[in-house]
Design an enzyme around this catalytic site. Sequence first.
Site, mmCIF file in Angstrom:
data_model
loop_
_atom_site.group_PDB
_atom_site.id
_atom_site.type_symbol
_atom_site.label_atom_id
_atom_site.label_comp_id
_atom_site.label_asym_id
_atom_site.label_seq_id
_atom_site.Cartn_x
_atom_site.Cartn_y
_atom_site.Cartn_z
ATOM 1 N N SER A 101 36.157 35.149 13.877
ATOM 2 C CA SER A 101 37.356 35.862 13.420
ATOM 3 C C SER A 101 37.150 36.318 11.989
ATOM 4 O O SER A 101 36.500 35.622 11.190
ATOM 5 C CB SER A 101 38.569 34.927 13.480
ATOM 6 O OG SER A 101 39.636 35.488 12.756
ATOM 7 N N TYR A 141 42.851 27.112 12.239
ATOM 8 C CA TYR A 141 42.141 28.028 13.148
ATOM 9 C C TYR A 141 40.889 28.577 12.467
ATOM 10 O O TYR A 141 39.794 28.583 13.053
ATOM 11 C CB TYR A 141 43.105 29.149 13.528
ATOM 12 C CG TYR A 141 42.487 30.345 14.219
ATOM 13 C CD1 TYR A 141 42.182 30.322 15.570
ATOM 14 C CD2 TYR A 141 42.234 31.522 13.500
ATOM 15 C CE1 TYR A 141 41.639 31.432 16.201
ATOM 16 C CE2 TYR A 141 41.693 32.630 14.117
ATOM 17 C CZ TYR A 141 41.396 32.588 15.468
ATOM 18 O OH TYR A 141 40.857 33.684 16.086
HETATM 19 P P1 NAP Z 1 43.870 36.074 24.516
HETATM 20 O O1 NAP Z 1 44.294 37.440 24.903
HETATM 21 O O2 NAP Z 1 44.879 35.099 24.034
HETATM 22 O O3 NAP Z 1 43.059 35.441 25.751
HETATM 23 C C1 NAP Z 1 42.536 34.163 25.606
HETATM 24 C C2 NAP Z 1 41.572 33.894 26.735
HETATM 25 O O4 NAP Z 1 41.014 32.585 26.528
HETATM 26 C C3 NAP Z 1 42.259 33.854 28.089
HETATM 27 O O5 NAP Z 1 41.356 34.325 29.063
HETATM 28 C C4 NAP Z 1 42.527 32.379 28.296
HETATM 29 O O6 NAP Z 1 42.538 32.001 29.664
HETATM 30 C C5 NAP Z 1 41.339 31.749 27.615
HETATM 31 N N1 NAP Z 1 41.666 30.420 27.122
HETATM 32 C C6 NAP Z 1 42.592 30.081 26.194
HETATM 33 N N2 NAP Z 1 42.609 28.755 26.030
HETATM 34 C C7 NAP Z 1 41.699 28.242 26.878
HETATM 35 C C8 NAP Z 1 41.268 26.938 27.190
HETATM 36 N N3 NAP Z 1 41.786 25.848 26.607
HETATM 37 N N4 NAP Z 1 40.307 26.788 28.120
HETATM 38 C C9 NAP Z 1 39.779 27.866 28.730
HETATM 39 N N5 NAP Z 1 40.150 29.116 28.497
HETATM 40 C C10 NAP Z 1 41.101 29.306 27.582
HETATM 41 O O7 NAP Z 1 42.738 36.092 23.401
HETATM 42 P P2 NAP Z 1 42.163 37.314 22.521
HETATM 43 O O8 NAP Z 1 43.196 37.694 21.537
HETATM 44 O O9 NAP Z 1 41.543 38.311 23.388
HETATM 45 O O10 NAP Z 1 41.025 36.535 21.701
HETATM 46 C C11 NAP Z 1 39.750 36.278 22.247
HETATM 47 C C12 NAP Z 1 38.890 35.635 21.170
HETATM 48 O O11 NAP Z 1 38.871 36.469 20.019
HETATM 49 C C13 NAP Z 1 39.412 34.280 20.693
HETATM 50 O O12 NAP Z 1 38.330 33.429 20.422
HETATM 51 C C14 NAP Z 1 40.150 34.623 19.417
HETATM 52 O O13 NAP Z 1 40.187 33.540 18.525
HETATM 53 C C15 NAP Z 1 39.284 35.761 18.883
HETATM 54 N N6 NAP Z 1 39.989 36.663 17.977
HETATM 55 C C16 NAP Z 1 41.045 37.403 18.421
HETATM 56 C C17 NAP Z 1 41.667 38.262 17.539
HETATM 57 C C18 NAP Z 1 42.827 39.109 17.965
HETATM 58 O O14 NAP Z 1 43.477 39.738 17.077
HETATM 59 N N7 NAP Z 1 43.138 39.234 19.228
HETATM 60 C C19 NAP Z 1 41.235 38.358 16.210
HETATM 61 C C20 NAP Z 1 40.162 37.587 15.808
HETATM 62 C C21 NAP Z 1 39.531 36.751 16.703
HETATM 63 P P3 NAP Z 1 43.916 31.985 30.521
HETATM 64 O O15 NAP Z 1 44.365 33.435 30.548
HETATM 65 O O16 NAP Z 1 43.547 31.492 31.850
HETATM 66 O O17 NAP Z 1 44.862 31.139 29.764
#
Ligand code: NAP
Length: 254
Positions: free
Chosen positions: A148, A161
């Site tokens: 991130s 986080y």
């Molecule tokens: P998201 O839309 O919240 O989706 C999260 C995904 O991770 C879902 O497929 C979820 O599965 C899975 N997940 C969550 N908790 C889990 C657990 N305990 N065990 C197994 N699977 C789990 O996430 P996102 O925003 O796309 O983010 C993806 C990655 O990018 C993350 O590592 C996040 O920290 C990083 N990130 C995101 C952003 C942002 O702005 N979006 C910015 C910086 C970094 P289920 O659907 O089955 O729950």
Amino acid sequence: MGNLTGKTALVTGASRGIGRAVAERLAGDGALVAVHYATSAQAAARVASGIKERGGSAFTVQAALGVPGDVDTLFTGLETGLKEHNDGRMELDILVNNAGIMGGSAPEETTPEQFDRLVAVNAKAPFFVIQRALRAMPDGGRIVNISSGLTRFANPQEIAYAMTKSAVEMLALHYAKHLGPRGITVNSVAPGITRNSNPIFDQPQVVEQLAALSVFNRVGEPSDVADVVAFLASDEARWITGAFIDSSGGTLAN
Ligand code: NAP
């Protein structure tokens, strides 16, 4: 024929958001993709069926990460899927550790339980997923860990986080050296604000404020990050390892 034809990939947290876009992109490039999820079975199934409708190959794998037995559950599902969909070839060429959870509580209010959960899902799980994946990964494999921009950009609501994401970045540095002799690359990709299914992205005023964090004055789309991951997964990125790749639309320069 895409540049990943004949390769296999596991994308954790691929039921939605960035992971979904990564799974779709790697499948579009020709890889057989294991679409991992924890609870969103229907959403993951839709991702896999969408990939197949577009001529790609995918299957779903369920495993809650950050709980005892998580890696065994994940790899049992992966192996079953590979046996069925890959003519018994059990190798895993590409691993994308994407699944993650955010904190969202003020530093004064973060409890030890919340902290432990963040560490378990965001840092401990990727470490042990890699450890297990390496048994099945051939020389020349690819590992990408999603970090991130918050390891470089302050947001006090997300200290815990950000600590877990800093930990995940260490995997690239140290594993890059460890796995260099095998030609396996390990890199970190750090998104900034990226549209996901969070309802805040339905509020135009909030989106406008978030967009201003990027030098391009928009929020990231999952595909913006997926394209970077796909490059790192390709042969063209064979000379990049141990790297931190800012994928935040210039947020760190703003
Ligand atoms: P998201 O839309 O919240 O989706 C999260 C995904 O991770 C879902 O497929 C979820 O599965 C899975 N997940 C969550 N908790 C889990 C657990 N305990 N065990 C197994 N699977 C789990 O996430 P996102 O925003 O796309 O983010 C993806 C990655 O990018 C993350 O590592 C996040 O920290 C990083 N990130 C995101 C952003 C942002 O702005 N979006 C910015 C910086 C970094 P289920 O659907 O089955 O729950």
